[in-house]
Design a protein around this motif. Structure first.
Motif, short mmCIF file in Angstrom:
data_model
loop_
_atom_site.label_atom_id
_atom_site.label_comp_id
_atom_site.label_asym_id
_atom_site.label_seq_id
_atom_site.Cartn_x
_atom_site.Cartn_y
_atom_site.Cartn_z
N VAL A 1 4.40 17.45 -10.15
CA VAL A 1 3.57 18.58 -10.60
C VAL A 1 3.97 19.84 -9.87
O VAL A 1 4.14 20.91 -10.47
CB VAL A 1 2.07 18.27 -10.35
N GLY B 1 3.80 6.21 -5.26
CA GLY B 1 3.64 6.56 -6.68
C GLY B 1 2.81 7.82 -6.83
O GLY B 1 3.19 8.76 -7.55
N VAL B 2 1.69 7.87 -6.11
CA VAL B 2 0.82 9.05 -6.18
C VAL B 2 1.58 10.29 -5.71
O VAL B 2 1.55 11.35 -6.36
CB VAL B 2 -0.44 8.85 -5.32
N MET C 1 2.19 2.07 -10.12
CA MET C 1 1.92 2.18 -8.69
C MET C 1 0.76 3.14 -8.45
O MET C 1 -0.14 2.86 -7.65
CB MET C 1 3.17 2.69 -7.97
N THR C 2 0.80 4.28 -9.14
CA THR C 2 -0.28 5.24 -8.99
C THR C 2 -1.61 4.60 -9.37
O THR C 2 -2.61 4.74 -8.67
CB THR C 2 -0.02 6.46 -9.89
N VAL D 1 -5.13 16.24 -10.66
CA VAL D 1 -3.85 16.97 -10.53
C VAL D 1 -2.77 16.25 -11.31
O VAL D 1 -1.99 16.86 -12.05
CB VAL D 1 -3.45 17.11 -9.04
N ILE D 2 -2.72 14.92 -11.17
CA ILE D 2 -1.69 14.18 -11.91
C ILE D 2 -1.97 14.25 -13.41
O ILE D 2 -1.05 14.34 -14.23
CB ILE D 2 -1.63 12.73 -11.41
N THR E 1 4.79 10.81 -5.61
CA THR E 1 5.79 11.21 -6.60
C THR E 1 5.14 12.06 -7.69
O THR E 1 5.66 13.12 -8.07
CB THR E 1 6.42 9.96 -7.25
N GLY E 2 4.01 11.58 -8.20
CA GLY E 2 3.32 12.33 -9.25
C GLY E 2 2.98 13.73 -8.80
O GLY E 2 3.26 14.72 -9.49
N LEU E 3 2.41 13.85 -7.58
CA LEU E 3 2.01 15.16 -7.08
C LEU E 3 3.22 16.06 -6.89
O LEU E 3 3.19 17.25 -7.24
CB LEU E 3 1.24 15.02 -5.77
N ILE F 1 -2.51 1.45 -9.42
CA ILE F 1 -2.97 0.45 -8.46
C ILE F 1 -3.55 1.12 -7.23
O ILE F 1 -4.64 0.80 -6.77
CB ILE F 1 -1.80 -0.48 -8.06
N TYR F 2 -2.82 2.13 -6.72
CA TYR F 2 -3.30 2.80 -5.52
C TYR F 2 -4.64 3.48 -5.77
O TYR F 2 -5.58 3.37 -4.98
CB TYR F 2 -2.27 3.83 -5.03
N MET F 3 -4.72 4.17 -6.92
CA MET F 3 -5.95 4.91 -7.24
C MET F 3 -7.12 3.95 -7.42
O MET F 3 -8.23 4.23 -6.98
CB MET F 3 -5.76 5.72 -8.52
N VAL G 1 3.88 1.53 -1.11
CA VAL G 1 4.51 1.69 -2.43
C VAL G 1 3.55 2.37 -3.39
O VAL G 1 3.90 3.31 -4.12
CB VAL G 1 4.96 0.32 -2.97
N GLY G 2 2.29 1.94 -3.36
CA GLY G 2 1.28 2.55 -4.22
C GLY G 2 1.14 4.03 -3.92
O GLY G 2 1.16 4.88 -4.82
N LEU G 3 1.05 4.34 -2.63
CA LEU G 3 0.88 5.74 -2.23
C LEU G 3 2.09 6.56 -2.68
O LEU G 3 1.95 7.69 -3.14
CB LEU G 3 0.72 5.81 -0.71
N ALA H 1 -6.70 13.92 -6.35
CA ALA H 1 -5.33 13.71 -6.81
C ALA H 1 -5.29 13.34 -8.29
O ALA H 1 -4.37 13.71 -9.01
CB ALA H 1 -4.66 12.64 -5.98
N ARG I 1 0.82 -1.20 0.00
CA ARG I 1 0.00 0.00 0.00
C ARG I 1 0.87 1.26 0.00
O ARG I 1 0.61 2.23 -0.72
CB ARG I 1 -0.87 -0.02 1.25
N TYR J 1 -6.97 1.25 -3.61
CA TYR J 1 -6.85 1.68 -2.23
C TYR J 1 -7.46 3.04 -1.94
O TYR J 1 -8.03 3.24 -0.88
CB TYR J 1 -5.37 1.72 -1.81
N VAL K 1 6.25 4.26 -11.59
CA VAL K 1 5.45 5.30 -10.94
C VAL K 1 4.01 5.25 -11.44
O VAL K 1 3.06 5.31 -10.66
CB VAL K 1 6.07 6.70 -11.18
#
Lengths: 450, 475
Positions: free
Chosen positions: A44, A36-37, B267-268, B287-288, A39-41, B270-272, A32-34, B284, A30, B275, B264
């Motif tokens: 930006v 990723g998000v 992972m994004t 924004v991405i 990193t993206g933010l 999967i999370y989106m 690791v997934g977060l 989010a 979980r 989870y 990246v």
């Protein structure tokens, strides 16, 4: 070991033992997934802060406020010629041109130098060249235009706002290392000292830069380079995309979605459109260079060619968006209309299309925004040419916003143009974000769930 | 005498030649009148007879307007396309006895002069007598031409108006005719996309074949040096047009980009999809996705001004030489650009996996991450691979980032910290650097474009097939 041989108590014990490890793994996955998000933010955030922090200062620039005396000793010109009766337009034009040449020959720089000396008497001792370098060279044309338009101001004094030279701007704002030795400075020591003094006295101030928005590009007078020409060029291209790509795209989507028989041919067209949407934009530029410029002999660097190329590029986007908007209209609407005796065309244009319009508009706006930011195809049809006029028709040479950014980032005067480039990016992004926001607003306002 | 010719000719031109825009506007007005005439006629008939009209009155109006306007418009379009060439050849024929045969360039210059004389904007001193005659002829021909065109348009429009209006009758199937016309227009619009593809293929092939007349395809596809000479500075030497260094550079940048974007992005996604609470997802995700809407030139400048110097400094602290413009810089920034592309495509694919598969796995006691890794991802794999392929095709075709940040040095080396060049960069350089469009130096851009088009086409088609198959599986 096969589980079958274990007793149920042993199995349970084994599961319980592994549970902790599995839960840790779960948490790690979980996280690791977060990440990723996040990193993206963060990316930006970095992108926007770095561009904003570099670009925002460029909306202001060093500007003189000087009293300029239109000295008749220096401005020695004949009265403006008027067309006599019986004179051909060609002949009159020739006389007029001769007069304009005379106006052109006036030593406008001298007027500017004199006004600086009037404001700071110690400049009289300096070399004229060093004084002249304070004001950007394009400003003398402002004086010339004033006189050419209204010769009666000769002999009067006017208070004018004049842009300081790009190097003066760089120096005053500390965008160049002030401790560098004289040999590496762009300005002579005398000019630098004078600039500092004028800045202290408030004759030079950092003011909001109108030039950035009102002027076209300039290479000889860097401080007055602006985005107006590029903005107008981009505007023309947007209009062409709106009036070509959007209607044609919507029409072809309507045909493919509502009328086309489902057979091999329409299947091929569909694959073709999906593929066309993924073709690199630069290929459309090559198409434009080969077809519009080489075969049809349309003029290079013009918004009309750029608009046509961008229209072809945007077409698949509009088609795909329109098709999904049409798909979202439930079949019951069509069945009801057909059931009361409407023809298929009446059903589509009277009932399905009005319901799909918000979705279509959203897709069309996003397509136009995408076209606005496209650079590569425009380079291939010559829009990277250096153009100093503001186009008044789409058939004239013009710059375009994204290409202007490309040209400015390559300018040698890095200290000045890095900020200007970022400012141009801010303008472009602001335009694109407002287009996107408009699309989102449309979608939110008219969104319908069936 | 010449002093008077200017203004007189001017008046003649202004009197007859209407601007095309006014003409189209008038045509539209005539169509509106025709609509009204058809409408009233059909209403009158409806009142006067017991028979029911086949269509609603509006359709009779529309049909009348279409018959009135469309043929006239076609005449206008074809006429304006052909007229200038015809007039030009007639005028040139007029002056040939005076100046002899002309090359196409001389003709262009001569025509410009004559047009200036005709519009009264030439300085009269330098005008030759034959040019005045030619200018008069030009004006007369233009006047005759536009009069004839307007006459033909008016005649056709009026004839159509009268004929159609007379034929309005309860049995006339006006709606069917109007609908057929609508369908034909729609069909022609959907042909534009197909024509674009055909245009791309034909223009690329045509120019590439011209290029392969000069440089052999073997030298192009298997050459290991890329070093085209400028045709202006060394006209007798072509230089080397080996594709391999460019393909290698493209590959290197693409791989670096994918190494950043795939982890990246996935992972994004999967999370989106699995989870994220709904408020995170709804705030989010847009924004991405902003990253996807940013123009590539902005990424290019970002790479050049910020990322490149950052990497160079970083390399310095670790004692490695990293050039500011390198495969690494371009690849990393391109990776950032592709993240939202992969994350939103993969997100779609993952959410499409049926609920029942997840429930089954969770019901057997698997944790959420085990379900995702062992059930959801394998089920979604084809779709995810499709997303990767689409992302690859986008990275291969990306131009502005590599143009600004890859350093433009076409050589075969495996060091990502050094500058490289790509196919797209070379297209831009060849077509913008050399003004002579017919030289091998320019034509090679089309051979490169064709290569690029074929590579991306293959990637796209495979990806589209995979994604489509996958969608059918779970629909």
């Amino acid at each position: 070991m096969p589980i079958g041989r274990l007793s149920s108590a042993e199995v349970e014990a084994r599961v319980v033992r592994s549970l902790k490890k599995r839960h840790i793994k779960e948490k790690a996955f979980r996280a690791v997934g977060l990440s990723g998000v996040v990193t993206g933010l963060v990316l930006v955030l970095i992108l926007f802060t770095s561009i904003l922090s570099r670009g925002l200062p460029a909306f202001w620039q060093a500007t003189f406020e000087l009293d300029v005396y239109f000295n008749p000793e220096i401005i020695r010109i004949d009265p403006r010629p008027t067309q006599t009766s019986g004179e051909s337009s060609g002949d009159f034009r020739e006389r007029e041109l001769a007069w304009l040449t005379q106006v052109n020959m006036v030593n406008w720089n001298r007027l500017l130098e004199d006004s600086v000396i009037a404001a700071a008497p110690e400049a009289a001792a300096m070399a004229r060249r060093d004084v002249r370098r304070l004001i950007t060279s394009g400003e003398r044309f402002q004086l010339r235009e004033m006189v050419a338009e209204n010769p009666s101001i000769i002999g009067e004094t006017r208070r004018l706002r004049l842009l300081a030279d790009a190097n003066v701007d760089v120096w005053l704002r500390g965008n160049i290392d002030r401790s560098l030795p004289d040999a590496q400075q762009q300005l002579s020591r005398a000019t630098r000292d004078l600039a500092d003094k004028l800045f202290e006295e408030g004759i030079i101030k950092i003011r909001f830069s109108q030039a950035l928005f009102m002027n076209p590009d300039s290479r000889s007078s860097l401080a007055s380079a602006g985005l107006a020409g590029a903005f107008v060029g981009s505007l023309f291209m947007m209009l062409i995309v709106m009036f070509l790509a959007v209607p044609v795209g919507v029409a072809s989507a309507i045909y493919l979605e509502e009328f086309a028989p489902k057979n091999k041919l329409t299947d091929l067209i569909e694959v073709n459109i999906n593929n066309l949407a993924a073709v690199p934009s630069i290929v459309f530029g090559l198409l434009g260079a080969a077809i519009f410029i080489n075969t049809f002999n349309l003029p290079m660097s013009t918004p009309i060619v750029g608009g046509l190329v961008l229209s072809l590029m945007t077409l698949p986007t509009v088609i795909i968006a329109t098709r999904s908007a049409l798909k979202a209209v439930p079949p019951s609407i069509r069945q009801a209309a057909l059931g009361v005796g409407a023809s298929r065309v009446q059903t589509v244009f009277g009932h399905v299309l009005p319901l799909a319009i918000p979705g279509i508009l959203t897709g069309a706006i996003l397509g136009v925004a995408q076209a606005l930011g496209e650079t590569a195809p425009l380079l291939l049809i010559g829009m990277n040419a250096f153009v100093t006029n503001i186009a008044s028709t789409p058939f004239e040479q013009s710059a375009a916003l994204p290409v202007q950014i490309y040209l400015w980032q390559g300018n040698e005067l890095r200290n000045f143009f890095e900020a200007r480039t970022s400012a141009a990016i801010i303008v472009l992004l602001a335009l694109m974000i407002s287009l996107n926001a408009f699309a989102i607003w449309l979608r939110k306002k008219f969104e319908r769930r069936w | 005498m010449s002093g008077h010719t200017g203004p007189t000719l001017n008046k003649a031109v202004n009197g007859v030649e209407m601007s095309n825009l006014t003409l189209v506007a008038i045509l539209l007005m005539i169509m509106a009148v025709a609509y009204q005439l058809g409408l009233t006629k059909s209403r009158a008939i409806e009142k006067g007879t017991v028979a029911r009209m086949h269509s609603r009155p509006g359709y009779y109006g529309m049909l009348t307007a279409l018959w009135c306007g469309v043929p006239a418009f076609l005449i206008f379009a074809i006429w304006s396309l052909i007229e200038p060439t015809v007039i030009r050849s007639l005028v040139i024929a007029e002056i040939v006895p005076h100046v002899g045969e002309l090359s196409s360039q001389q003709i262009a210059v001569q025509m410009r002069r004559i047009e200036n004389v005709a519009s009264g904007f030439a300085a009269t001193a330098s005008v030759q007598d034959y040019e005045i005659i030619a200018a008069e002829r030009l004006t007369r021909l233009q006047a005759i031409g536009s009069l004839a065109m307007i006459g033909a348009m008016a005649a056709v429009a009026m004839a159509a108006l009268v004929l159609v209006r007379r034929r309005i009758h309860p049995n006339m199937r006006a709606r069917n005719a109007v609908e057929t016309f609508t369908l034909i227009v729609l069909m022609m619009c959907s042909a534009v996309a197909v024509m674009t593809t055909i245009g791309i293929v034909l223009s690329m092939l045509g120019e590439s074949l011209r290029f392969f007349e000069v440089v052999s395809p073997i030298d192009f596809f298997f050459g290991t040096t890329w070093n085209p000479a400028f045709s202006t500075t060394s006209p007798d030497r072509l230089g080397d047009f080996g594709l391999l260094p460019l393909l290698w550079g493209t590959l290197m940048v693409t791989v670096i980009a994918l190494l950043i974007a795939i982890p990246v992005g996935l992972m994004t996604a999967i999370y989106m999809a699995e989870y994220a609470p709904s408020w995170v997802r709804s705030s989010a995700k847009p924004v991405i996705e902003v990253l996807a809407g940013i123009p590539t030139i902005v990424y290019g400048v970002f790479a050049l001004m910020i990322v490149g110097p950052f990497f160079a400094d970083l390399g310095e602290t670790f004692g490695i030489t990293i050039r500011a413009t390198s495969a690494l810089t371009a690849g990393v920034v391109m990776g950032i650009m592709i993240i939202p592309f992969i994350s939103s495509l993969a997100d779609d694919v993952i959410t499409q996996v049926p609920r029942a598969m997840r429930d089954g796995s969770l019901g057997l006691g698997a944790t959420k991450s085990e379900t995702i890794r062992k059930v959801v991802l394998p089920a979604a794999l084809p779709g995810i691979v499709g997303a990767f392929l689409l992302a690859t095709s986008r990275a291969v075709g990306e131009t502005m980032i590599v143009l600004l940040a890859a350093g433009n040095s076409p050589s075969l080396h495996a060091n990502p910290f050094e500058a490289v060049s790509t196919v797209t960069v070379s297209i831009v350089n060849q077509l913008t650097g050399d003004q002579d469009f017919a030289s091998a130096q320019s034509l090679v851009a089309f051979a490169l474009g064709l290569t690029l088009f074929v590579i991306t086409l293959i990637l796209n088609v495979i990806a589209l097939i995979i994604v489509r198959k996958y969608r059918e599986q779970y629909e």
